[in-house]
Design a protein around this motif. Structure first.
Motif, PDB file in Angstrom:
ATOM      1  N   PRO A 153      66.651  47.151  90.942  1.00 42.27           N
ATOM      2  CA  PRO A 153      67.837  46.486  91.493  1.00 42.27           C
ATOM      3  C   PRO A 153      68.407  45.428  90.532  1.00 42.27           C
ATOM      4  CG  PRO A 153      65.977  46.390  93.038  1.00 42.27           C
ATOM      5  CD  PRO A 153      65.446  46.921  91.753  1.00 42.27           C
ATOM      6  N   LYS A 353      74.846  45.857  95.005  1.00 46.96           N
ATOM      7  CA  LYS A 353      73.962  44.743  95.363  1.00 46.96           C
ATOM      8  C   LYS A 353      74.490  44.075  96.618  1.00 46.96           C
ATOM      9  CE  LYS A 353      72.506  44.203  90.650  1.00 46.96           C
ATOM     10  NZ  LYS A 353      72.872  43.626  89.371  1.00 46.96           N
ATOM     11  N   LEU A 354      74.188  44.693  97.748  1.00 50.91           N
ATOM     12  CA  LEU A 354      74.655  44.195  99.047  1.00 50.91           C
ATOM     13  C   LEU A 354      73.456  44.056  99.975  1.00 50.91           C
ATOM     14  CD1 LEU A 354      77.635  46.699  99.482  1.00 50.91           C
ATOM     15  CD2 LEU A 354      77.887  44.211  99.273  1.00 50.91           C
ATOM     16  N   SER A 355      73.333  42.913 100.620  1.00 50.12           N
ATOM     17  CA  SER A 355      72.257  42.728 101.597  1.00 50.12           C
ATOM     18  C   SER A 355      72.680  43.421 102.898  1.00 50.12           C
ATOM     19  CB  SER A 355      72.048  41.234 101.849  1.00 50.12           C
ATOM     20  OG  SER A 355      73.194  40.718 102.501  1.00 50.12           O
ATOM     21  N   PRO A 356      71.717  43.714 103.776  1.00 53.89           N
ATOM     22  CA  PRO A 356      72.096  44.307 105.073  1.00 53.89           C
ATOM     23  C   PRO A 356      73.115  43.434 105.816  1.00 53.89           C
ATOM     24  CG  PRO A 356      69.725  44.464 104.753  1.00 53.89           C
ATOM     25  CD  PRO A 356      70.249  43.652 103.605  1.00 53.89           C
ATOM     26  N   ALA A 357      73.008  42.117 105.689  1.00 52.77           N
ATOM     27  CA  ALA A 357      73.968  41.228 106.358  1.00 52.77           C
ATOM     28  C   ALA A 357      75.362  41.416 105.765  1.00 52.77           C
ATOM     29  CB  ALA A 357      73.514  39.772 106.223  1.00 52.77           C
ATOM     30  N   GLN A 358      75.426  41.588 104.458  1.00 54.45           N
ATOM     31  CA  GLN A 358      76.735  41.805 103.824  1.00 54.45           C
ATOM     32  C   GLN A 358      77.310  43.173 104.218  1.00 54.45           C
ATOM     33  OE1 GLN A 358      75.289  40.962  99.830  1.00 54.45           O
ATOM     34  NE2 GLN A 358      76.490  39.083  99.732  1.00 54.45           N
ATOM     35  N   ASP A 360      76.792  44.616 107.052  1.00 52.20           N
ATOM     36  CA  ASP A 360      77.287  44.443 108.424  1.00 52.20           C
ATOM     37  C   ASP A 360      78.645  43.750 108.435  1.00 52.20           C
ATOM     38  OD1 ASP A 360      75.078  45.693 109.384  1.00 52.20           O
ATOM     39  OD2 ASP A 360      73.988  43.858 109.897  1.00 52.20           O
ATOM     40  N   ARG A 372      73.311  50.954 105.016  1.00 52.33           N
ATOM     41  CA  ARG A 372      72.546  49.717 105.138  1.00 52.33           C
ATOM     42  C   ARG A 372      71.856  49.313 103.827  1.00 52.33           C
ATOM     43  NH1 ARG A 372      70.237  46.519 109.199  1.00 52.33           N
ATOM     44  NH2 ARG A 372      71.945  45.066 109.289  1.00 52.33           N
ATOM     45  N   SER A 373      71.440  50.328 103.071  1.00 52.80           N
ATOM     46  CA  SER A 373      70.759  50.078 101.794  1.00 52.80           C
ATOM     47  C   SER A 373      71.693  49.490 100.744  1.00 52.80           C
ATOM     48  CB  SER A 373      70.221  51.397 101.250  1.00 52.80           C
ATOM     49  OG  SER A 373      71.303  52.312 101.081  1.00 52.80           O
ATOM     50  N   GLY A 374      73.009  49.603 100.980  1.00 51.79           N
ATOM     51  CA  GLY A 374      73.979  49.180  99.970  1.00 51.79           C
ATOM     52  C   GLY A 374      74.572  50.374  99.220  1.00 51.79           C
TER      53      GLY A 374
END
Ligand code: PLP
Ligand code: TYF
Length: 399
Positions: A153, A353-358, A360, A372-374
């Protein structure tokens, strides 16, 4: 009797598509499932397939009978020519056993069942991460699955050193699943030089390579995307190769693909083919007819096959163009962040590079659907949806 059956959570990718359909916002953008969309945002019917349908209509005056278990003979040969090269030694020697399958998924299932029967102790090793269905299909066939390190990552590329170190430790006779190009879900591929280094290790360790090819031509080119196949053949390996025509012929619903097992000699290939037929028979008897007829007509005709090659090349070029524009516009909006990986990754997907919160927030606040994984489907981008997607990404990545 059935009251104790629990509800399955469903396929995470397909459930997201259902959520997307229910979303009534006009500006919503679906970058979740792996489908190739054209510039107008439609899943196209290829011109070569339109022509093949016309030809089929003029030929077809009989009912469709069952195909044999192994599928349409001329289609199976055309697949070998495409994947291995028409004049290649293993094709000429008749030492490849190829069966028509229900898409790439069907090829994985037939291959997994066949392997589990003959190598019941073998475990399956997949990249971390991989397409979730690899694990489901092999576990469904009775395999224990393990992962080898793959995606880094930090760089958005492959951690090749860690991958190789792990593969060196895998016990002989285990199965190693590899993506020859356009890695799903990351877009991070091995370089040709890395394949050159990996293949002797697979051989020396007596591992069973299983190549899963779903995007030939969408990464670099039809020929360059099968570099791994060429190296394995040149090294004299025995291996399995599943291929899917869902994306590259835009024939998702026809369920068309193939499984090829490269054997040491013709006699072995004959026996392997007989067992692949047994596997097919025990699962669904025989494959559907239409997709094989269409692909066979295209690949068997010089003009239509040339047209197809141009159409695949154009799909690949459009994806690369979208990658370039997304990169350019994100760099302009977020100058401090590094998005070079978007240009280096190949094929339909990029692991952003995205978090699950991002993820959402992208969906809830902006109507942009990614996994969800980005994982983001680059083939869903077009000139019209690029500005709102950039806007949404810039908003969630800025904070
Ligand atoms: N293998 C990989 C790596 C994929 O991404 C896919 C996705 O479609 C498949 C296999 C399955 O292909 P099909 O839809 O033809 O079953
Ligand atoms: O990864 C994807 O999006 C494609 C499409 O159960 C797909 O491979 C996704 C889920 C699935 C079948 C195909």
């Amino acid at each position: 009797m059935f009251q104790s059956v629990e509800l399955s959570p469903g396929d995470p990718i397909l459930s997201l598509v259902e959520d997307f359909k229910r979303d009534d916002r006009a500006q919503k953008v679906n970058l979740s499932i792996g489908l190739y969309y054209d510039e107008a945002g439609h899943v196209p019917q290829l011109a070569c397939i339109r022509r093949a349908y016309e030809r089929l209509a003029s030929q077809q005056d009989r009912p469709d009978l069952y195909l044999p278990m192994e599928g349409l003979a001329s289609y199976r040969l055309a697949v070998q020519h495409l994947l291995f090269g028409r004049g290649s030694e293993p094709v000429q020697a008749g030492r490849i056993a190829t069966v028509q399958t229900l898409g790439g998924s069907g090829a994985l299932k037939v291959g997994a069942d066949f392997l589990h029967r003959y190598f019941p102790q073998a475990e399956l090793w997949v990249s971390n991460p991989t397409w979730e269905n690899h694990i489901s299909i092999f576990e469904g066939a009775g395999f224990k699955t393990r992962t080898y390190p793959y995606f880094d990552p930090a760089t958005g590329g492959v951690d090749f050193e860690a991958m190789l170190a792990c593969i060196r430790q895998i016990p002989a006779g285990h199965v190693v699943l590899l993506h020859p190009c356009c890695h799903n879900p990351t877009g991070a591929d091995l370089t040709d030089e890395q394949w050159d280094m990996l293949v002797p290790v697979l051989k020396e360790r007596k591992l069973i390579p299983f190549l899963d090819l779903a995007y030939q031509g969408l990464g670099r080119s039809l020929e360059e995307d099968v570099y791994a196949v060429r190296v394995m053949v040149a090294a004299g390996l025995e291996f399995l190769l599943s291929n899917s025509f869902s994306k590259v012929f835009s024939l998702y619903g026809d369920r068309i693909g193939a499984l090829s097992v490269v054997c040491p000699d013709e006699g072995t290939a004959e026996r392997v083919l007989s067992q692949l037929k047994v596997t097919v028979r025990r699962n669904y008897s025989s494959p559907p007819v239409r997709g094989a007829q269409l692909v066979d007509i295209v690949l068997g005709d010089q003009a239509l096959s040339g047209l197809w090659q141009d159409e695949v090349a154009a799909m690949g070029a459009r994806i690369r163009e979208m990658r370039k524009k997304l990169h350019e516009q994100l760099v302009a909006r977020l100058p401090g962040q590094d998005f070079r990986y978007l240009l280096e990754q190949r094929g339909m997907f990029s692991m952003m590079k995205l978090s699950p919160a991002q993820v959402d927030r992208l969906r809830e606040e902006h109507g942009v659907y990614v996994l969800r994984s980005g994982r983001v489907c680059m083939a869903g981008l077009n000139e019209r949806n690029l500005p709102p997607v950039v806007e949404a990404l810039a908003a969630v990545l800025a904070s």
